[in-house]
Design an enzyme around this catalytic site. Structure first.
Site, short mmCIF file in Angstrom:
data_model
loop_
_atom_site.label_atom_id
_atom_site.label_comp_id
_atom_site.label_asym_id
_atom_site.label_seq_id
_atom_site.Cartn_x
_atom_site.Cartn_y
_atom_site.Cartn_z
N HIS A 152 0.75 -1.14 -0.08
CA HIS A 152 0.03 -0.05 0.11
C HIS A 152 0.90 1.10 0.13
CE1 HIS A 152 -3.13 -2.79 1.06
NE2 HIS A 152 -3.89 -1.88 0.90
N LYS A 156 -0.83 4.82 4.48
CA LYS A 156 -1.68 3.93 5.12
C LYS A 156 -1.21 3.72 6.83
CE LYS A 156 -4.08 -0.51 4.81
NZ LYS A 156 -5.24 0.00 4.94
#
Length: 264
Positions: A152, A156
């Site tokens: 990600h 995040k």
């Protein structure tokens, strides 16, 4: 028309949701909330003026607009509180923010039943991600040695991702629990083998340039199998978000989790 407010409307996911709601003929954007307020909700979304000014007060916005649904893409530290506010006001939360604990989910389920209001949470709203998880479960029946790598963007906040955890939970249901790797293996650096869940390993990558990606790697005698899903743009989540906004209108009070449970 289903009346929708977007909480976290100025974030990258929230602004994409604003655009998706504006483009759907069955949904109507009636409110937008973010810690940064005062602008038109369409300014961040790039969809032109919506006539909806971003508020900083969720409960006041709910009372002013009387929405059917609240879509929440905020942060793990606040999502339980915002979902609770929505449910207590009989607004149906569609939650894409990950990081809720099992205890918090149980509390939202109880609160939803108490207020006769459904609540929906999905770890991943991409249709392809749902298919990836289903395929991984099928493969795990025959190749039970598996590791998960999720990748990600570097902003995040939670790790592992909600998608990785749900994938591991689903795999656990179809394979015999066992610890993988050599029984005497040693990590030269702590965490090198990733997090352990039911004997399998989960690895989290956080780098700029990524959006949301996951691969599930199975190993067997003389072979490997990799099942991978890539969200290369946040628009990949929008069909699932729009579907949830519509399906939640017919769900039972309490908590429903994961997109596959509302897909026809």
């Amino acid at each position: 028309m289903i009346k929708v407010i977007v909480n976290g409307a100025c974030g990258r996911m929230g602004s994409t949701v604003v655009d998706a709601v504006m483009k759907d003929s069955e949904l109507k954007l009636v409110g937008a909330v973010d810690i940064v307020g005062g602008m038109d909700a369409g300014d961040k979304a790039g969809c032109g003026k919506t006539g909806v000014i971003v508020s900083t007060d969720l409960e006041a916005t709910i009372k002013e607009t009387n929405p059917d649904v609240m879509v929440d893409f905020t942060q793990p530290s606040v999502v339980f509180n915002t979902a609770s506010i929505a449910i207590k006001n009989h607004v149906r939360p569609v939650i894409g923010t990950t990081g809720l604990t099992d205890e918090q989910k149980a509390q939202l389920d109880a609160l939803g039943k108490e207020n006769n209001t459904p609540c929906f949470i999905a770890a991943n709203f991409a249709i392809g991600a749902v298919l990836m998880m289903k395929m991984a479960c099928e493969a795990a029946k025959y190749m039970p040695d598996v590791e998960i790598i999720e990748l990600h963007h570097d902003n995040k906040l939670d790790a592992p991702s909600g998608t990785a955890l749900v994938t591991a939970e689903m795999i656990k249901q179809v394979r015999e629990s066992h610890k993988q790797g050599h029984e005497n293996e040693k990590e030269k650096l702590s965490g090198a083998r990733g997090a352990e869940y039911d004997g399998m390993r989960i690895h989290s990558v956080r780098l700029p340039g990524y959006v949301a990606h996951q691969e599930v790697i199975f190993g067997g005698l003389g072979q490997t199998l990799t099942i991978r899903h890539d969200s290369i743009d946040r628009t990949s989540f929008m069909p699932g978000v729009v579907l949830a906004c519509k399906k939640i209108m017919g769900l039972n009070a309490g908590l429903t989790c994961n997109l596959d449970n509302i897909m026809d």
